[in-house]
Design a protein around this motif. Structure first.
Motif, mmCIF file in Angstrom:
data_model
loop_
_atom_site.group_PDB
_atom_site.id
_atom_site.type_symbol
_atom_site.label_atom_id
_atom_site.label_comp_id
_atom_site.label_asym_id
_atom_site.label_seq_id
_atom_site.Cartn_x
_atom_site.Cartn_y
_atom_site.Cartn_z
ATOM 1 N N ALA A 33 -5.069 0.114 -8.269
ATOM 2 C CA ALA A 33 -4.298 -0.573 -7.192
ATOM 3 C C ALA A 33 -4.379 -0.003 -6.101
ATOM 4 C CB ALA A 33 -2.942 -1.124 -7.674
ATOM 5 N N GLU A 34 -3.919 1.369 -6.074
ATOM 6 C CA GLU A 34 -4.127 2.420 -4.841
ATOM 7 C C GLU A 34 -5.615 2.289 -4.255
ATOM 8 O OE1 GLU A 34 -1.841 6.383 -3.619
ATOM 9 O OE2 GLU A 34 -2.078 5.796 -5.634
ATOM 10 N N LYS A 35 -6.697 2.586 -4.822
ATOM 11 C CA LYS A 35 -7.893 2.488 -4.463
ATOM 12 C C LYS A 35 -8.174 0.907 -3.813
ATOM 13 C CE LYS A 35 -9.733 6.223 -7.374
ATOM 14 N NZ LYS A 35 -10.478 6.551 -8.422
ATOM 15 N N ARG A 36 -7.827 0.003 -4.505
ATOM 16 C CA ARG A 36 -8.230 -1.201 -4.011
ATOM 17 C C ARG A 36 -7.595 -1.582 -2.472
ATOM 18 N NH1 ARG A 36 -9.051 -5.620 -8.490
ATOM 19 N NH2 ARG A 36 -10.815 -4.690 -9.787
ATOM 20 N N LEU A 37 -6.505 -0.975 -2.642
ATOM 21 C CA LEU A 37 -5.855 -1.167 -1.213
ATOM 22 C C LEU A 37 -5.893 -0.027 -0.176
ATOM 23 C CD1 LEU A 37 -2.300 -2.335 -2.522
ATOM 24 C CD2 LEU A 37 -3.997 -3.488 -1.306
ATOM 25 N N SER A 38 -7.133 0.930 -0.458
ATOM 26 C CA SER A 38 -7.360 1.895 0.470
ATOM 27 C C SER A 38 -8.116 1.348 1.666
ATOM 28 C CB SER A 38 -8.246 2.871 -0.223
ATOM 29 O OG SER A 38 -9.803 2.421 -0.428
ATOM 30 N N TYR A 39 -8.445 0.198 1.985
ATOM 31 C CA TYR A 39 -8.800 -0.396 3.008
ATOM 32 C C TYR A 39 -7.862 -0.170 4.448
ATOM 33 C CZ TYR A 39 -6.640 -4.781 1.587
ATOM 34 O OH TYR A 39 -5.674 -5.667 1.425
ATOM 35 N N TYR A 40 -6.646 0.117 3.993
ATOM 36 C CA TYR A 40 -5.612 0.004 4.906
ATOM 37 C C TYR A 40 -5.460 1.646 5.799
ATOM 38 C CZ TYR A 40 -3.513 -4.507 4.459
ATOM 39 O OH TYR A 40 -3.248 -5.914 4.503
ATOM 40 N N LYS A 60 1.051 -1.310 0.070
ATOM 41 C CA LYS A 60 0.069 -0.006 -0.089
ATOM 42 C C LYS A 60 0.838 1.222 0.048
ATOM 43 C CE LYS A 60 -3.338 3.048 0.955
ATOM 44 N NZ LYS A 60 -3.359 3.691 -0.297
ATOM 45 N N ARG A 61 1.902 1.339 0.735
ATOM 46 C CA ARG A 61 2.671 2.460 1.001
ATOM 47 C C ARG A 61 3.718 2.815 -0.155
ATOM 48 N NH1 ARG A 61 4.668 2.736 7.182
ATOM 49 N NH2 ARG A 61 2.416 2.359 8.117
ATOM 50 N N ILE A 62 4.155 1.698 -1.089
ATOM 51 C CA ILE A 62 5.000 1.826 -2.148
ATOM 52 C C ILE A 62 4.203 1.705 -3.506
ATOM 53 C CG2 ILE A 62 6.782 0.601 -0.842
ATOM 54 C CD1 ILE A 62 6.365 -1.924 -2.691
ATOM 55 N N ILE A 63 2.975 1.614 -3.725
ATOM 56 C CA ILE A 63 2.217 2.034 -4.940
ATOM 57 C C ILE A 63 2.655 3.219 -5.583
ATOM 58 C CG2 ILE A 63 -0.063 2.083 -5.959
ATOM 59 C CD1 ILE A 63 0.768 -0.605 -5.428
#
Length: 190
Positions: free
Chosen positions: A182-189, A116-119
């Motif tokens: 990808a960034e939006k899909r990992l926004s749950y963090y 999530k942080r490196i996208i």
């Protein structure tokens, strides 16, 4: 994937390995990619060795791909290293309390947070990679900009440059869109 391996080497507890990997990354990141392409393609022959590259255009292409892989692995390794080191120690401690071993901790807890942080920086590097492919023409690899230059010479027009620019913009638009998804899909963090 090679960048992740290199990042593990630069974070190794073995000081000699860590030193060698960090020096290698420093050299690769500190020298121009065009120079690296030339050294990888011409270096073995200039040192008196038989060239490891197949003859003809395929050999030049393979050498260019190897140069890009090594160069970008070093850049990505620093992105991965920064992402891994940005995870608070409390995450590791919590995983240990929950009974996770080191492998489980890394793949189930740390890696998803790192990804999530490196996208965003990875997206930047991919965009740069798309544009850097034009450097492969230094060893006569036929790629978009080389074809464009040939077309401009015969057509005596700026239209080929405009078409090439549109192609690069479209390719980078696709890359940007993929990373945004990808960034939006990992926004749950958050």
């Amino acid at each position: 994937p090679l960048g992740l391996v290199v990042s593990f080497g630069s974070m190794s507890r073995l000081a000699p390995l860590r030193g060698v990997v960090k020096t290698f990354v420093w050299v690769i990141r500190g020298t121009p990619l065009m120079l690296q392409i030339l050294v990888i393609y011409l270096g073995p022959g200039l040192l008196g060795f038989t060239s490891p590259w197949p003859s003809g255009g395929s050999g030049r292409l393979v050498a260019a791909v190897v140069a890009f892989a090594i160069n970008y692995a070093c850049y990505f390794s620093e992105i991965y290293r920064g992402g891994i080191e940005s995870i608070p120690d409390g995450q590791y401690e919590a995983a240990k309390v929950l009974g996770f071993n080191k492998k489980q901790t890394f793949f189930r807890i740390i890696l998803p947070q790192v990804v999530k942080r490196i996208i965003p920086p990875m997206g930047n590097e991919f965009i740069t990679l798309v544009k850097d492919t034009s450097l492969a023409q230094v060893i006569a690899v036929v790629e978009l900009l080389k074809v464009t230059n040939n077309w401009v010479s015969s057509a005596v027009s700026m239209v080929p440059f405009v078409i090439a620019a549109v192609f690069y913009l479209v390719m980078n638009g696709v890359v940007t869109r993929c990373f945004t998804i990808a960034e939006k899909r990992l926004s749950y963090y958050r």
